[in-house]
Write an enzyme that holds these catalytic residues in place. Structure first.
Site, PDB file in Angstrom:
ATOM      1  N   SER A 139       0.871  -1.172   0.000  1.00 35.43           N
ATOM      2  CA  SER A 139       0.000   0.000   0.000  1.00 35.43           C
ATOM      3  C   SER A 139       0.906   1.219   0.000  1.00 35.43           C
ATOM      4  CB  SER A 139      -0.877   0.008   1.253  1.00 35.43           C
ATOM      5  OG  SER A 139      -1.557   1.243   1.415  1.00 35.43           O
ATOM      6  N   TYR A 153      -2.058   0.460  10.676  1.00 37.78           N
ATOM      7  CA  TYR A 153      -2.112  -0.196   9.368  1.00 37.78           C
ATOM      8  C   TYR A 153      -0.810   0.021   8.616  1.00 37.78           C
ATOM      9  CZ  TYR A 153      -3.802  -0.985   4.540  1.00 37.78           C
ATOM     10  OH  TYR A 153      -3.967  -1.410   3.243  1.00 37.78           O
TER      11      TYR A 153
END
Length: 237
Positions: A139, A153
Site C-alpha cells: 500500500s 495499518y
C-alpha cells in the site's frame, strides 16, 4: 501465454472480491489457471468459460496450517505453481496509541505473517518454475504514514513491503521475482469504509489487475521491486 503449453498457475488470496477478484478474472482471461483462496469458496461467473482452469480453496489467513494445505491441493490439481498474489488484508483505522494489542496482532497476522507463510509454502514450486513470481499487495501506507488513524495499518504495510524485498533477495538466483504493489485508494469495500472519495475517483481494481498482470509477465531480466499507483496527487506518489 503460449496456449499450446500447459497454462501457468497463479494462487490468489482474498479472491472473493475487490483486487483479488479482479486479478483472478484478468489472469484467467489471459490463459492462466487460477487457484482462488476464499473464506467462502464460490465459483465466479467468468469461470464458466473453462472451469478446468479454476481451483477453489477455503482459505483463512489466520489459519497457520492453511498455506501448506492450499499449496498441496493446488499442486495436486495443476501440478505446478508459477505465481502467488498475496492480496488478502485488513485495515483497522486506529492510531498506534489507541489500538489494542489484540487488534494489532490481528493486523500483523493477516497483513504480514499470512503472506510470508503463503510464500514459504509455495516456495519450492515457485523455484521449480524458473520464473516464479510473488506479488505482495502492499500500500502507499507502506511507503508513508498519511494520517494518525492509518498509523497501525501503515506499520504492517511497511513490513509487507519489506517482505517483498526479502523474498526478492531469497529467490533471485532461482528465478523468483517479487514485487510490492503499493496502491493508494482503490475502489473496494475497504476503501469505501475509510474515505468519502467517490469510487470513480479511485484506482479501479481492474486497472490494478492489469498492473499485476504486466509485472508477472515481465522476464526475469526486468525485475521490478516496487510499483506505486495513486489516484491523487501527492508530493512523492
Amino acid at each position: 501465454m503460449d496456449m499450446t503449453e500447459a497454462p501457468r498457475v497463479a494462487l490468489i488470496s482474498g479472491a472473493s472480491r475487490g483486487i483479488g477478484a479482479a486479478v483472478a478474472e484478468t489472469l484467467f482471461a489471459e490463459g492462466w489457471a487460477v487457484s482462488l483462496g476464499m473464506r467462502a469458496p464460490a465459483l465466479p461467473d467468468w469461470a464458466a468459460a473453462d472451469p478446468t482452469r479454476v481451483h477453489l480453496f477455503a482459505y483463512d489467513a489466520t489459519d497457520r496450517a492453511a498455506p501448506a494445505a492450499w499449496v498441496a491441493d493446488a499442486v495436486t490439481r495443476f501440478g505446478r505453481i508459477d505465481a502467488l498474489v498475496a492480496n488478502a488484508g485488513i485495515s483497522i483505522p486506529k492510531t498506534v496509541v489507541e489500538i489494542s494489542d489484540d487488534e494489532f496482532d490481528l493486523l500483523t497476522e493477516i497483513n504480514v505473517k499470512a503472506p510470508r507463510r503463503l510464500a514459504a509454502a509455495a516456495w519450492d514450486a515457485l523455484c521449480q518454475s524458473g520464473r516464479g513470481r510473488v506479488i505482495v499487495l502492499g500500500s502507499l501506507s507502506g511507503k508513508r504514514v498519511k494520517s494518525a488513524r492509518s498509523g497501525a495499518y501503515s506499520m504492517t504495510k511497511f513490513a509487507a513491503v519489506a517482505l517483498a524485498h526479502a523474498l526478492r533477495h531469497a529467490g533471485f538466483d532461482k528465478g523468483v521475482r517479487a514485487t510490492a504493489v503499493c496502491p493508494g485508494f482503490v475502489a473496494t469495500d475497504m476503501a469505501a469504509a475509510l474515505t468519502e472519495r467517490p469510487a470513480e475517483q479511485m484506482t479501479s481494481p481492474r486497472d490494478l489487475a492489469r498492473v499485476i498482470s504486466l509485472l508477472i509477465a515481465l522476464p526475469n531480466e526486468a525485475s521490478v521491486a516496487e510499483f506505486c499507483v495513486n489516484c491523487q496527487l501527492e508530493e512523492s506518489f
